[in-house]
Design a protein around this motif. Structure first.
Motif, mmCIF file in Angstrom:
data_model
loop_
_atom_site.group_PDB
_atom_site.id
_atom_site.type_symbol
_atom_site.label_atom_id
_atom_site.label_comp_id
_atom_site.label_asym_id
_atom_site.label_seq_id
_atom_site.Cartn_x
_atom_site.Cartn_y
_atom_site.Cartn_z
ATOM 1 N N ARG A 27 11.295 -1.430 4.327
ATOM 2 C CA ARG A 27 11.877 -2.418 5.237
ATOM 3 C C ARG A 27 12.617 -3.512 4.467
ATOM 4 N N LYS A 62 4.612 -9.883 6.467
ATOM 5 C CA LYS A 62 4.207 -11.107 7.146
ATOM 6 C C LYS A 62 4.852 -12.354 6.567
ATOM 7 N N CYS A 63 4.985 -12.367 5.254
ATOM 8 C CA CYS A 63 5.434 -13.597 4.624
ATOM 9 C C CYS A 63 5.859 -13.346 3.187
ATOM 10 N N LYS A 112 -7.493 -25.407 4.099
ATOM 11 C CA LYS A 112 -7.094 -24.439 5.124
ATOM 12 C C LYS A 112 -7.744 -23.076 4.931
ATOM 13 N N PRO A 128 1.851 -6.968 -5.306
ATOM 14 C CA PRO A 128 0.631 -7.782 -5.263
ATOM 15 C C PRO A 128 0.035 -7.837 -3.859
ATOM 16 N N LEU A 136 -1.940 -10.297 3.490
ATOM 17 C CA LEU A 136 -0.584 -10.808 3.705
ATOM 18 C C LEU A 136 0.499 -9.912 3.113
ATOM 19 N N SER A 137 0.140 -9.092 2.142
ATOM 20 C CA SER A 137 1.189 -8.338 1.440
ATOM 21 C C SER A 137 0.589 -7.200 0.642
ATOM 22 N N ARG A 183 9.383 -5.386 -1.496
ATOM 23 C CA ARG A 183 9.127 -6.342 -2.560
ATOM 24 C C ARG A 183 10.364 -6.620 -3.395
ATOM 25 N N TRP A 205 6.544 -17.964 6.201
ATOM 26 C CA TRP A 205 6.322 -16.864 7.161
ATOM 27 C C TRP A 205 7.657 -16.206 7.519
ATOM 28 N N GLU A 210 4.527 -23.452 4.376
ATOM 29 C CA GLU A 210 3.175 -23.929 4.675
ATOM 30 C C GLU A 210 2.376 -23.957 3.375
ATOM 31 N N ILE A 211 1.981 -25.156 2.988
ATOM 32 C CA ILE A 211 1.164 -25.293 1.779
ATOM 33 C C ILE A 211 -0.289 -25.038 2.151
ATOM 34 N N LEU A 212 -0.928 -24.151 1.401
ATOM 35 C CA LEU A 212 -2.291 -23.721 1.746
ATOM 36 C C LEU A 212 -3.369 -24.397 0.916
ATOM 37 N N THR A 238 4.012 -14.732 -7.378
ATOM 38 C CA THR A 238 4.547 -14.609 -6.019
ATOM 39 C C THR A 238 4.086 -13.308 -5.384
ATOM 40 N N PHE A 239 4.197 -13.257 -4.081
ATOM 41 C CA PHE A 239 3.778 -12.070 -3.332
ATOM 42 C C PHE A 239 4.603 -11.981 -2.054
ATOM 43 N N GLY A 240 4.496 -10.861 -1.387
ATOM 44 C CA GLY A 240 5.152 -10.725 -0.086
ATOM 45 C C GLY A 240 6.360 -9.818 -0.120
ATOM 46 N N GLU A 241 6.701 -9.321 1.046
ATOM 47 C CA GLU A 241 7.823 -8.403 1.182
ATOM 48 C C GLU A 241 8.823 -8.936 2.209
ATOM 49 N N ALA A 266 -0.996 -23.021 -3.448
ATOM 50 C CA ALA A 266 -0.560 -21.793 -2.784
ATOM 51 C C ALA A 266 0.245 -22.166 -1.550
ATOM 52 N N PHE A 312 -7.045 -19.080 -4.976
ATOM 53 C CA PHE A 312 -6.629 -20.443 -4.612
ATOM 54 C C PHE A 312 -7.466 -20.903 -3.423
ATOM 55 N N GLU A 369 12.338 -12.598 -1.947
ATOM 56 C CA GLU A 369 11.251 -13.070 -2.837
ATOM 57 C C GLU A 369 11.596 -14.419 -3.449
#
Lengths: 358, 358, 358, 358
Positions: A120, A20-21, D20, D79, D67-68, A124, A85, A65-67, A13-16, A81, D14, A129
């Motif tokens: 913010r 952004k997401c 996409k 990550p 993205l992160s 993480r 958002w 959103e599946i990438l 997993t990733f993002g904060e 992936a 990925f 998460e």
């Protein structure tokens, strides 16, 4: 290196919280599974905030959103992936606390470990998460469904208000009937009353989530360092605010002797089974075909509205008063996350077990 | 694949209870550490059976033979392999129970998973495997000692007999003064009396081992899926008979609110610290410099002298009466194993933390 | 951490050239396989030194002692540990070169990396480590045999003396008929003559080992970072003295265009296959059912009898004259090691492929 | 499970060629590194198609969206996830070949392995996946730059046109001066002429990329199964169309004896070094402080404009005539990918080496 979980199927997993997401990559997912996006959306809906008066007001749509990894509605075996958002992120709200170490949050430890932190909303370290886990868990559930394996988590205790330990009379269909996700309606009512009080006080409270896994095949789990319950414990303790894990009788059995707690085998019309299930469906780290059940303890949300003393990054003592959106109790939203992590463990061990014999 | 534990330092163990030996390979151990074989022997002595009237009579010398990785008294960075030869193995004793599934043992699940099992004393599923952990733990302790990190485990509850939860007054030097390894002498006395009774009844009992880690540097632990407490939980739950793990306040804090349980920071003469330690020294999965403490629940030994109903591998109902050598309570011997596993986790995370910045 | 190889089946090796033993632990090996110890002994015999006038005189019996994981003649699914005791070790011979950095050996790099080294015969960096691979490879071959997969390696070039590239006319039964392990008898004769000359000069020489895998099922190999050829390359390049890996046409195809090198599919009586096999049986990292073939380049043994200039650990220039037992050419003994590593990769990927679909 | 690469820093990628996006997650990247997005863009520009008359016309902007993991311009230790959106994807072009197995592509093996495939431009097996490697490689380079480590790859052979093997006179600044990325201007000219001819014929050709690593610290690389050259080989062989890897002298040294090929140590004014570098900067799998150099062989692009015979998924013989956008030679675009993978390996091993001593 350690934003990944699992062996054969591995979630990264990733993002904060206010970046952004939040997103994830699920690698090793079997090919050919029909991907039901509506089901994913429903699972996300269960975890998302803003569902009721006893959860945070943060209103996230949490559309997934599946990438990659899905083609013509089926999994291809390539990594799946996805991103959620952060549409309702309000990073500016955190400018005023950017230099403050919030008590019992990860601000201080992240700052000391990394020398930098995304302040913010915890960055993480935020429980946001777990939205990435919910997506992966929903994908795992789709595969487990084909195998007949069912996983039910529910709120079993909130502060002093608790359900009866024995889950055998529980109607799992009632779990989502109340916002607190306790399937005993009378207890749920008392939990909700209690939570309203806690919220009114600007405080927070913890409790337990119980989980029951039905129809688990015999033989899942790997000795010695990847026992089924050890990996379930690992998975649960990785969830934000989790403080304890117990399975089977757990602490309730502490005064029972071996002769009282041993699960005696018998031949039930040609099928070997046990008369009791103190073991929680696992013996020697391997599933024995009985129900698997365990409990996870969550502490109160560290974020409260009450004013607290603390220090900032210069070491100056300051008072912290948060007006942010927060849950008085993480339990109701932790329920689907517990199911998600259990689903990932079960699917991983199911696939792994296929390699034990030629 | 799963007889290994750890990331940077990885322990792989092998061997069966009544096979030739139990052994291990510790890979990734730092080079240049002076290897004190006498210390390893003392740690083994703590874990070995036959120490007192409240443990099994199986009398194992448990001498450790180091096979590799040590040269001129120092570690070379090559894998340290070692064996503990099974000198007192009596595999013939198990011929009579070879077809019987002992209740709450792993006989049945291993048989179903693998289609074959070493039935001699549980084979690979025996707690004798933990002797390999003790050796690795002793090696880890030698390195941790250079870093000033100290780890103390002790028996904190046996059936209904329990110590006070607060460990602050505990004199850790007393841990090994009684065979039950409880450092509160009065409580230890009561535990021993209780265990004699249990043993006389041919029964067994469980309880808890507590563990305190002092002088842990700030910053150990990896988000999100390798949190320090999650990996400690994983390590502890991999020990035979472990049923639960809790850290910090754990279940005792379940009725405390956020404002009661949050650990407020303050500036203690230039050093940022917390006034309380409900968090158990870990925030966001990362050590914060306070004492780390946790508890592990162990169930009663599944082996008891009382006669039990069960079935054999043909599904026939049989009575099982074991005259084997067994412990009425695993706790005293689990204490050093808890320390060993905690030591491995701490050293692993210490080394890992060195990679977080260039 | 890195004395292990593999995913589902993972080999961990340990031991030094002139320590007590070389050994290994093979974890994840499928249960229920009949373990043929005589076969292991034969495979060890192929790798051991002292076989002929063109190999080292070091006379090792290389008896394998299995320590765990086998019960009543079958694998149990528990880790199979084994040791090859170093009976002919002569560590004293190395006292005189203990401070000397031998050219193109690992003495210098190990010393700088670890700050300490076992200088006796290269310690951990010795090719004697490959005896542990041979045992694991023999175990893997037993499982592959049940699957019909066959693996043949042979010496295809020694210095300037080379076999024809096309292996299709090769009679693999001839591989072990000459000490150089080249199945083309005429070429083998020339290789042996050449090696005698090299040995007489106190020098050494390299060459290539070719390997052919027949009856590999379609579908083995994992995209993207665990392609079948990438993992074979990784395995081969981990063997001492290996300098290059090529598969399929390899460097010989460098001047062929796409239209010349593409393997055109056709329908061979209902079975889709390719008319040519420039791809070496692998497309997109996944086996396509054709023969897999590759070549491994080995450099000359770094140990030679000729006097060489070098420095010692004080930086002083010294002359090195070794009278040790060494091979003029590692190729003949590398052949079984190449087979062993290929067998481990194939079995690992076979098991892994079982997890691709539910 | 296997869309990941690396140990301490682990890249997971990925995405599909005509889905996409292509993306990646780089976990374990050190915190506090200034992230230069313009540098990433320049590296992407080097890999992207449509750069010249000798590469594909597919015109991808290849903008990277992070993205992160980056906050206020610096890495946070979380990550780093990123995507490269597929803006010029034309999936409809592949409808007509959806049932055709293109020769020497992965269509057939993916279909057989997974039972389903994304047929649009090879889906996951497309070389477009390497754009995710380029981003990660650019990030790794930023960290390596702080350490003074430099990595240069260049086209050293195209079909029959080759550079001199000795790279010592090469001016690496010239690499990007020609579209073929060969720093020998005269040879570059001949390569370009040759490639125009190949392209005019609707054909394709392979060749070699050479890579030189300067200023690598002594001590990188892990015995036994994670030798520096073995992991470099693994990394290179994971790149699409790679068929061989050699380091140091490689195949060119096959006729040199040990006394000719050994690298003799000497004391160069207080610094121990070697007079020659046949070893390619690596001894015993560990860097020795000399230049590391290696070569990677790439086969011709499987996609050609010439008509080819093949079969479809019903086993019917069909003729395939592709009008797609493709490269006559992958070499020029493989150059930055080779650098990217080498950078990831070097940074990973640098971080790992920090754990070898306390």
């Amino acid at each position: 290196m350690f934003n990944s979980f699992g062996n054969i199927i591995r979630l990264t997993t990733f993002g904060e919280s206010h970046g952004k997401c939040i997103g994830g990559v699920l690698d090793g997912y079997p090919s050919g599974i029909v991907i039901d996006e509506a089901f994913i959306a429903r699972e996300m809906q269960r975890r998302r905030p803003g569902q009721s008066e006893i959860t945070t007001n943060r209103n996230e749509k949490d559309d997934v959103e599946i990438l990659s990894g899905v083609f013509n509605g089926r999994s291809t075996g390539a990594p799946i992936a996805y991103v959620v958002w952060n549409r309702d992120a309000r990073p500016d709200e955190y400018e005023k606390v950017k230099s403050v170490y919030r008590p019992s949050h990860a601000d201080y430890t992240y700052q000391l470990k990394y020398g930098i932190r995304d302040y913010r909303g915890g960055g993480r370290s935020s429980a946001r998460e777990t939205s990435a886990r919910s997506v992966a868990g929903a994908l795992a559930k789709m595969a487990l469904k084909q195998l007949g394996i069912e996983i039910y988590a529910f709120t079993s205790q909130v502060g002093p208000v608790k359900m009866d330990r024995d889950y055998n009379g529980v109607d799992f269909d009632l779990i989502d009937k109340t916002p607190v996700r306790c399937p005993d309606m009378a207890v749920a009512e008392r939990m909700i009353e209690y939570l309203k009080e806690i919220k009114a006080n600007g405080d927070s409270i913890g409790g337990t989530v119980s989980c029951v896994i039905k129809n688990c095949p015999i033989g899942l789990g790997e000795p010695v360092y990847m026992k089924l319950h050890a990996q379930l414990g690992n998975a649960m303790l990785s969830i934000n605010a989790a403080k304890a894990f117990e399975y089977g009788d757990g602490f309730d059995g502490i005064e029972l002797t071996g002769s009282q707690q041993n699960d005696v085998f018998y031949n039930n019309h040609g099928y070997i089974t046990t008369r009791t299930n103190h073991s929680g469906g696992i013996q020697g780290g391997i599933s024995n075909g009985q129900d698997i059940y365990f409990r996870v303890l969550f502490k109160p949300s560290a974020t409260i509205s009450k004013s607290q003393h603390t220090v900032n990054d210069k070491g100056e003592q300051v008072d912290l008063k948060v007006n942010g959106r927060h849950d008085p109790c993480v339990l109701p939203r932790a329920v689907p996350v517990v199911e998600a992590m259990a689903s990932l463990v079960l699917l991983d061990f199911y696939l792994l077990d296929k390699t034990r014999q030629l």
